[in-house]
Design a protein around this motif. Structure first.
Motif, PDB file in Angstrom:
ATOM      1  N   GLY A  45      11.409   0.752 -11.707  1.00  0.00           N
ATOM      2  CA  GLY A  45      10.331   1.220 -10.854  1.00  0.00           C
ATOM      3  C   GLY A  45       8.952   0.886 -11.385  1.00  0.00           C
ATOM      4  O   GLY A  45       7.947   1.413 -10.902  1.00  0.00           O
ATOM      5  N   SER A  46       8.893  -0.007 -12.363  1.00  0.00           N
ATOM      6  CA  SER A  46       7.600  -0.322 -12.987  1.00  0.00           C
ATOM      7  C   SER A  46       7.474  -1.813 -13.241  1.00  0.00           C
ATOM      8  O   SER A  46       8.217  -2.378 -14.048  1.00  0.00           O
ATOM      9  CB  SER A  46       7.446   0.445 -14.304  1.00  0.00           C
ATOM     10  N   SER A  47       6.519  -2.438 -12.579  1.00  0.00           N
ATOM     11  CA  SER A  47       6.242  -3.857 -12.822  1.00  0.00           C
ATOM     12  C   SER A  47       5.604  -4.024 -14.201  1.00  0.00           C
ATOM     13  O   SER A  47       5.849  -5.023 -14.890  1.00  0.00           O
ATOM     14  CB  SER A  47       5.305  -4.401 -11.742  1.00  0.00           C
ATOM     15  N   TRP A  48       4.795  -3.058 -14.616  1.00  0.00           N
ATOM     16  CA  TRP A  48       4.124  -3.152 -15.919  1.00  0.00           C
ATOM     17  C   TRP A  48       5.144  -3.156 -17.059  1.00  0.00           C
ATOM     18  O   TRP A  48       5.069  -3.963 -17.974  1.00  0.00           O
ATOM     19  CB  TRP A  48       3.148  -1.977 -16.097  1.00  0.00           C
ATOM     20  N   THR A  49       6.116  -2.241 -16.999  1.00  0.00           N
ATOM     21  CA  THR A  49       7.141  -2.190 -18.037  1.00  0.00           C
ATOM     22  C   THR A  49       7.974  -3.462 -18.049  1.00  0.00           C
ATOM     23  O   THR A  49       8.293  -4.008 -19.108  1.00  0.00           O
ATOM     24  CB  THR A  49       8.056  -0.967 -17.824  1.00  0.00           C
ATOM     25  N   THR A  50       8.326  -3.956 -16.874  1.00  0.00           N
ATOM     26  CA  THR A  50       9.140  -5.171 -16.762  1.00  0.00           C
ATOM     27  C   THR A  50       8.423  -6.366 -17.376  1.00  0.00           C
ATOM     28  O   THR A  50       9.004  -7.133 -18.151  1.00  0.00           O
ATOM     29  CB  THR A  50       9.460  -5.454 -15.285  1.00  0.00           C
ATOM     30  N   ILE A  51       7.164  -6.533 -17.042  1.00  0.00           N
ATOM     31  CA  ILE A  51       6.404  -7.688 -17.530  1.00  0.00           C
ATOM     32  C   ILE A  51       6.155  -7.585 -19.027  1.00  0.00           C
ATOM     33  O   ILE A  51       6.218  -8.583 -19.752  1.00  0.00           O
ATOM     34  CB  ILE A  51       5.074  -7.808 -16.752  1.00  0.00           C
TER      35      ILE A  51
ATOM     36  N   THR B 260       3.694   3.465  -7.005  1.00  0.00           N
ATOM     37  CA  THR B 260       2.972   2.981  -5.823  1.00  0.00           C
ATOM     38  C   THR B 260       3.782   3.224  -4.550  1.00  0.00           C
ATOM     39  O   THR B 260       3.210   3.525  -3.496  1.00  0.00           O
ATOM     40  CB  THR B 260       2.666   1.475  -5.942  1.00  0.00           C
ATOM     41  N   THR B 261       5.097   3.098  -4.624  1.00  0.00           N
ATOM     42  CA  THR B 261       5.950   3.354  -3.455  1.00  0.00           C
ATOM     43  C   THR B 261       5.882   4.824  -3.069  1.00  0.00           C
ATOM     44  O   THR B 261       5.773   5.162  -1.882  1.00  0.00           O
ATOM     45  CB  THR B 261       7.405   2.957  -3.774  1.00  0.00           C
ATOM     46  N   ILE B 262       5.939   5.691  -4.066  1.00  0.00           N
ATOM     47  CA  ILE B 262       5.837   7.133  -3.806  1.00  0.00           C
ATOM     48  C   ILE B 262       4.458   7.473  -3.238  1.00  0.00           C
ATOM     49  O   ILE B 262       4.331   8.262  -2.290  1.00  0.00           O
ATOM     50  CB  ILE B 262       6.104   7.921  -5.099  1.00  0.00           C
ATOM     51  N   LEU B 263       3.423   6.862  -3.802  1.00  0.00           N
ATOM     52  CA  LEU B 263       2.055   7.135  -3.358  1.00  0.00           C
ATOM     53  C   LEU B 263       1.836   6.689  -1.915  1.00  0.00           C
ATOM     54  O   LEU B 263       1.274   7.436  -1.109  1.00  0.00           O
ATOM     55  CB  LEU B 263       1.059   6.434  -4.276  1.00  0.00           C
ATOM     56  N   ALA B 264       2.282   5.471  -1.585  1.00  0.00           N
ATOM     57  CA  ALA B 264       2.084   4.945  -0.230  1.00  0.00           C
ATOM     58  C   ALA B 264       2.819   5.781   0.812  1.00  0.00           C
ATOM     59  O   ALA B 264       2.306   6.014   1.918  1.00  0.00           O
ATOM     60  CB  ALA B 264       2.542   3.489  -0.165  1.00  0.00           C
TER      61      ALA B 264
ATOM     62  N   GLY C  58     -11.244  -2.175  -7.932  1.00  0.00           N
ATOM     63  CA  GLY C  58     -10.584  -2.580  -9.166  1.00  0.00           C
ATOM     64  C   GLY C  58      -9.346  -1.790  -9.520  1.00  0.00           C
ATOM     65  O   GLY C  58      -8.883  -1.842 -10.666  1.00  0.00           O
ATOM     66  N   ASP C  59      -8.758  -1.068  -8.570  1.00  0.00           N
ATOM     67  CA  ASP C  59      -7.572  -0.271  -8.877  1.00  0.00           C
ATOM     68  C   ASP C  59      -6.683  -0.160  -7.647  1.00  0.00           C
ATOM     69  O   ASP C  59      -7.166   0.192  -6.559  1.00  0.00           O
ATOM     70  CB  ASP C  59      -7.975   1.119  -9.357  1.00  0.00           C
ATOM     71  N   GLN C  60      -5.376  -0.420  -7.814  1.00  0.00           N
ATOM     72  CA  GLN C  60      -4.471  -0.415  -6.672  1.00  0.00           C
ATOM     73  C   GLN C  60      -4.215   1.000  -6.140  1.00  0.00           C
ATOM     74  O   GLN C  60      -4.005   1.185  -4.936  1.00  0.00           O
ATOM     75  CB  GLN C  60      -3.142  -1.069  -7.041  1.00  0.00           C
ATOM     76  N   PHE C  61      -4.243   2.010  -7.002  1.00  0.00           N
ATOM     77  CA  PHE C  61      -4.001   3.373  -6.543  1.00  0.00           C
ATOM     78  C   PHE C  61      -5.130   3.863  -5.641  1.00  0.00           C
ATOM     79  O   PHE C  61      -4.895   4.484  -4.599  1.00  0.00           O
ATOM     80  CB  PHE C  61      -3.818   4.309  -7.744  1.00  0.00           C
ATOM     81  N   ILE C  62      -6.368   3.569  -6.048  1.00  0.00           N
ATOM     82  CA  ILE C  62      -7.510   3.914  -5.205  1.00  0.00           C
ATOM     83  C   ILE C  62      -7.424   3.155  -3.888  1.00  0.00           C
ATOM     84  O   ILE C  62      -7.698   3.704  -2.815  1.00  0.00           O
ATOM     85  CB  ILE C  62      -8.831   3.586  -5.926  1.00  0.00           C
TER      86      ILE C  62
ATOM     87  N   ALA D 124      -2.259  -3.699  -0.489  1.00  0.00           N
ATOM     88  CA  ALA D 124      -2.909  -3.096  -1.658  1.00  0.00           C
ATOM     89  C   ALA D 124      -2.049  -3.169  -2.915  1.00  0.00           C
ATOM     90  O   ALA D 124      -2.563  -3.437  -4.009  1.00  0.00           O
ATOM     91  CB  ALA D 124      -3.268  -1.642  -1.348  1.00  0.00           C
ATOM     92  N   THR D 125      -0.744  -2.954  -2.789  1.00  0.00           N
ATOM     93  CA  THR D 125       0.121  -2.950  -3.976  1.00  0.00           C
ATOM     94  C   THR D 125       0.250  -4.334  -4.589  1.00  0.00           C
ATOM     95  O   THR D 125       0.041  -4.527  -5.791  1.00  0.00           O
ATOM     96  CB  THR D 125       1.515  -2.403  -3.626  1.00  0.00           C
ATOM     97  N   VAL D 126       0.591  -5.324  -3.776  1.00  0.00           N
ATOM     98  CA  VAL D 126       0.963  -6.634  -4.330  1.00  0.00           C
ATOM     99  C   VAL D 126      -0.222  -7.531  -4.642  1.00  0.00           C
ATOM    100  O   VAL D 126      -0.107  -8.442  -5.467  1.00  0.00           O
ATOM    101  CB  VAL D 126       1.936  -7.373  -3.378  1.00  0.00           C
ATOM    102  N   THR D 127      -1.366  -7.306  -4.007  1.00  0.00           N
ATOM    103  CA  THR D 127      -2.514  -8.189  -4.261  1.00  0.00           C
ATOM    104  C   THR D 127      -3.347  -7.734  -5.448  1.00  0.00           C
ATOM    105  O   THR D 127      -4.222  -8.470  -5.906  1.00  0.00           O
ATOM    106  CB  THR D 127      -3.427  -8.289  -3.024  1.00  0.00           C
TER     107      THR D 127
END
Length: 493
Positions: free
Chosen positions: A133-139, A180-184, A393-397, A428-431
């Motif tokens: 569930g985390s792109s950051w951890t994966t990368i 991000t999925t939960i947030l959206a 500058g932030d995907q959550f915002i 918003a998530t992917v860009t």
């Protein structure tokens, strides 16, 4: 929006800080190139922030207090993100020095071929990200190893980074564990699994096209471009203690992920396990790192402990006998993340004053006023998600503001809220990872060591997702009106 700003700037005035920012960034990049993240880009963001505050306070009499409050609120909201970045620095250093990444590279270059490496990297990252569930951890984990394998196979870092990011963001987007999925879904009051099922109509086609592109690109690569794999394996084997025991750390990390522990805890525990592995299997590497160059004598135990500490917080360099391999196994630790953290803070401050001044709202309201049909509605939503990634500058915002601004428009026109939630994710998530000063763009660029503008053309999934959501809207596939079955009154975080 803060009611202290009685007269909000017009859309034309509101774009001025963005114009200043983009112009300064273009100048700084032309002058400093890849070194622009070391200070120049931060100055550009602060100058854009100053322009916004000056216009608001001088011409619209906005009190400084509203900017200060919004900055405090915004920076407080990213404190965990900054801790994650520091932990990622610890993880990248410890996974390298402990022999985890070298072992993955050692076996990976012997198993994978250049022709199928890109599609394999994309699919592997997609699966890991889907489970975590985390792109950051994966990368930060498997992505770094794959980048090293690609480098050993003679594949461009930009292509490899594009495959890694494409797969990681597909999995992140489709995972019910993703923040991000939960947030959206929660901000649009849509059940999370209904949200994920509805995203399949745009996400699956975009991902299929992506893997076909990587497959064709890989098949077109010639074996003759492959570097001497034997040199890489020989250099790694002669420097590190290559052992399958090191792979226990990724396996245990996967167990922690499966238990749904928070990302910060998973990354920290994984770094601690990697440090213990380094003490057991790579003490000679730690001793080399921890022996000061200005001292002729230092105790062996002290040097090993010192080397482990440096691995976590500072830059490490290991001599493998091959110049290109030395660059590959060098790490920056927590110190290597400081420029990124500095940039994130400046970007968040810029986004905060743009929100507090009402300029963001002014621009997006103008866009909303142009909506005339379904295609215009979805295209405007996707464009707003991308614009907010650039401006804040932030995907959550970006996700929250896009959902808030368009919620009443979708309701008024009779469209399902799940269409809004899907479009927020498709844009918003992917860009976010494609914007150099966005938190995602800065982080992945730093972790992978590849400039954002270098990997951007090869992040096919991230580029195709916004286009696919607009194409599906134009066709009208699975888009219905006046259906309430998808609505769930979930609390907004």
């Amino acid at each position: 929006m803060n009611k202290s700003v009685q007269h909000k700037p017009s859309p034309l005035i509101s774009v001025l800080p963005l114009v200043v920012l983009v112009a300064l960034l273009a100048l700084i990049i032309s002058l400093f190139g890849s070194d622009s993240l070391s200070g120049g880009s931060q100055i550009a963001l602060l100058m854009g922030m100053a322009t916004c505050v000056f216009i608001s306070m001088v011409f619209y009499r906005a009190p400084w207090k509203i900017f200060e409050q919004q900055i405090n609120k915004t920076l407080g909201g990213i404190s965990v993100t900054l801790l994650i970045l520091l932990t990622v620095g610890m993880l990248s250093g410890s996974w390298m020095v402990s022999g985890i990444v070298p072992t993955l590279i050692y076996y990976g270059v012997q198993i994978l071929s250049p022709q199928f490496f890109l599609i394999g990297a994309c699919i592997i990252c997609a699966l890991v990200s889907l489970l975590s569930g985390s792109s950051w951890t994966t990368i930060a984990t498997i992505g770094v190893a794959l980048l090293g394998i690609g480098d050993a196979l003679g594949i461009s870092e930009a292509w490899t980074a594009g495959a890694i990011i494409s797969g990681a963001y597909f999995g992140d987007k489709m995972s019910p564990l993703s923040d991000t999925t939960i947030l959206a879904s929660s901000t649009t009051h849509v059940d999370i699994f209904e949200h994920i099922r509805y995203m399949m109509f745009t996400t699956i086609p975009a991902f299929l096209i992506t893997i076909v592109i990587f497959l064709v690109a890989g098949i077109g690569m010639d074996d003759s471009v492959q570097v001497q794999v034997a040199q890489y394996t020989e250099g790694l084997a002669s420097t590190f203690n290559i052992s399958l025991w090191t792979l226990l750390v990724p396996v245990l990390t996967g167990v922690l992920i499966a238990r749904r522990l928070p990302s910060l805890i998973v990354l920290f525990l994984s770094a601690m396990m990697a440090g213990a592995t380094a003490l057991i299997l790579q003490p000679h590497i730690l001793q080399e790192i921890g022996t000061p160059s200005d001292l002729s004598q230092v105790g062996e135990t002290a040097a090993i402990v010192r080397g482990l500490a440096i691995t976590y917080y500072g830059a490490t360099a290991v001599d493998t006998g091959y110049e290109s391999l030395n660059d590959l196994v060098a790490t920056g630790g927590m110190a290597g993340m400081l420029n990124t953290i500095w940039l994130i803070i400046c970007a968040m401050c810029f986004g905060a004053v743009m929100v507090a001044s009402g300029m963001i709202e002014s621009i997006t309201r103008k866009v909303i006023s142009w909506i005339r049909n379904r295609l215009g509605l979805v295209a405007s939503t996707a464009s707003t998600g991308l614009f907010l990634n650039i401006a804040t500058g932030d995907q959550f915002i970006s996700i929250v503001l896009t959902a808030d601004m368009f919620r009443h428009v979708y309701k008024k026109l009779g469209y399902e809220p799940r269409l809004l939630s899907r479009t927020c994710e498709d844009s918003a998530t992917v860009t976010s990872v494609l914007v150099p000063w966005n938190t995602c763009g800065m982080t992945q660029s730093t972790v992978l060591g590849v400039p954002t503008m270098a990997y951007l053309p090869y992040c096919f999934f991230n580029l195709l997702s916004p286009l696919m959501t607009i194409i599906v809207a134009a066709i009208g596939w699975k888009i219905r009106k006046n259906t309430e079955s998808a609505i769930v009154q979930a609390p907004t975080p």
